[in-house]
Design a protein around this motif. Sequence first.
Motif, short mmCIF file in Angstrom:
data_model
loop_
_atom_site.label_atom_id
_atom_site.label_comp_id
_atom_site.label_asym_id
_atom_site.label_seq_id
_atom_site.Cartn_x
_atom_site.Cartn_y
_atom_site.Cartn_z
N TRP A 268 0.87 -1.17 0.00
CA TRP A 268 0.00 0.00 0.00
C TRP A 268 0.90 1.22 0.00
CZ3 TRP A 268 -0.44 -3.61 4.14
CH2 TRP A 268 0.27 -3.26 5.29
N LEU A 269 0.35 2.38 0.07
CA LEU A 269 1.11 3.61 -0.08
C LEU A 269 2.31 3.65 0.88
CD1 LEU A 269 1.28 6.42 -1.46
CD2 LEU A 269 -0.06 7.31 0.46
N ASP A 270 3.50 3.59 0.30
CA ASP A 270 4.77 3.69 1.04
C ASP A 270 4.90 2.65 2.15
OD1 ASP A 270 5.50 5.91 -0.51
OD2 ASP A 270 4.50 7.29 0.87
N ASN A 271 4.07 1.62 2.14
CA ASN A 271 4.07 0.62 3.22
C ASN A 271 4.08 1.30 4.59
OD1 ASN A 271 4.01 -1.51 1.45
ND2 ASN A 271 6.18 -2.01 1.63
N CYS A 272 3.30 2.34 4.71
CA CYS A 272 3.26 3.13 5.94
C CYS A 272 2.60 2.35 7.07
CB CYS A 272 2.50 4.44 5.71
SG CYS A 272 0.77 4.21 5.25
N LEU A 273 2.80 2.80 8.29
CA LEU A 273 2.06 2.28 9.43
C LEU A 273 0.61 2.73 9.28
CD1 LEU A 273 4.49 3.34 12.32
CD2 LEU A 273 4.62 1.30 10.88
N ILE A 274 -0.32 1.86 9.57
CA ILE A 274 -1.75 2.20 9.47
C ILE A 274 -2.43 1.87 10.79
CG2 ILE A 274 -3.93 1.72 8.29
CD1 ILE A 274 -2.38 0.91 5.83
N TRP A 275 -3.19 2.81 11.30
CA TRP A 275 -4.01 2.53 12.47
C TRP A 275 -5.22 3.45 12.48
CZ3 TRP A 275 -3.27 5.30 17.56
CH2 TRP A 275 -2.50 6.47 17.41
N GLU A 276 -6.18 3.17 13.34
CA GLU A 276 -7.46 3.86 13.28
C GLU A 276 -7.83 4.49 14.61
OE1 GLU A 276 -10.88 1.34 12.83
OE2 GLU A 276 -9.95 -0.32 13.93
N THR A 277 -8.89 5.30 14.58
CA THR A 277 -9.32 6.03 15.78
C THR A 277 -10.14 5.19 16.74
OG1 THR A 277 -11.30 6.82 14.63
CG2 THR A 277 -9.35 8.24 14.55
N ALA A 278 -10.76 4.11 16.26
CA ALA A 278 -11.61 3.28 17.12
C ALA A 278 -10.79 2.73 18.28
CB ALA A 278 -12.21 2.14 16.32
N ARG A 279 -11.43 2.48 19.40
CA ARG A 279 -10.78 1.86 20.56
C ARG A 279 -11.57 0.63 20.97
NH1 ARG A 279 -7.61 4.80 18.82
NH2 ARG A 279 -6.21 6.28 19.89
N PRO A 280 -10.97 -0.55 20.98
CA PRO A 280 -9.59 -0.82 20.60
C PRO A 280 -9.39 -0.63 19.10
CG PRO A 280 -10.74 -2.87 20.95
CD PRO A 280 -11.68 -1.79 21.37
#
Length: 400
Positions: A268-280
């Motif tokens: 995916w784009l630049d193999n960046c770290l991906i995370w989201e706002t949901a908890r957990p």
Amino acid sequence: MDLRTEEPFWLMRSGIIQSFPSIKKSASTEVVILGGGITGSLIAYYLAKAGISAILIDKRKIGMGSTCASTALLQYEIDTPLQELQEYVGFENAARSYQLCIEAIAKIEKIVKELNVEVGFSERKSFYYASNKSDAKELPKEYELRKQIGIDLEYWEEEEIKNKFGFSAPAALMSKDGAQIDAYSFTHHLLDFAQKNGVQVFDDSEVTEIKHHKSSVELTTKYGLKIDAKKLIIASGYESQQFLSKKVVQFNSSFAIVSEPFEQKELWLDNCLIWETARPYLYLRTTDDNRVLIGGKDEEFYNPKKRDALNDKKAMQLEKEFDKLFPDLLFRTDFKWAGTFAETKDGLPYIGAVDERPNTYFAMGFGGNGIVFSLLAAEIIRDELTGKQNNDAKIFGFDR
């Protein structure tokens, strides 16, 4: 304490990197470091650089607690967003916490280069997307606050996200500063350096008793051996809570899977770290051998049997989450594991001393960027031991 299932990816891939002896005779030293994971190893590295006599001791094999199960994202973003963190500790301390984490990532990179070792380190951008429209309303304020304190990031809306990633999210922040590493391998290389520079390292050496005296600390092992030290540093990860009467962490169960290697280099784009706002939250990263690591689906309990029984189910759920984001990438799970995960109320680590344990420092770097916190702990405690003023220490103290 049962910290993880038996087959985390990093341990399965690398095995026992280096063997250390158990302690076989009583000893004395300036400092004892209790814990041989990534936190203890970073402290040992800093003490070795400072010329401080130290013994590091662990009841397990080195790095085989939570460290070998770490998903090892290096993020400046604290699990508590900046706009929320300022409500806990004030804007100045919240801002400084974020800035310190950026600095820590750069310092980890500098250490890797200095040691000249392969530990899977690579710089990565960090993509933080809104899981829903309600969360998206908070991102513009978060963006402005981070820009205000000098963080390099962009605010993206839904169309740009769709164009660059292929999946939809109502809003996101793309940050320049982030990285990833193999924490298990890094731990061993740090201790190799520390050992060559005077730090004694022992594993398979359980400490069963700690006595605090007016100007020293005495540790006793299960075989009755004594270690006398002027100072003790407790760097026992999630097990550090047992040494405190006040509860400062919440224990959860977390889950992770790693794919078989992919053929294409950019997933995916630049193999960046991906995370989201949901908890957990769900989070993704790649590895140095071109796999995808996915973690999340946390549960708010500490029960190893119950945690481990959920491992297969959680692995399937994580696969499905990946397929929602990237349906054109065939994810086949190669490794899966579950582990204990701890977090503090404000998302910050606890670093420093407490009255109930004289001559003792705690390095409790928890949360999603625990490795970064561990470096901060190593610097703060090193400064305490060498008499150097550290103006940031108060941010992470037990009296905050």
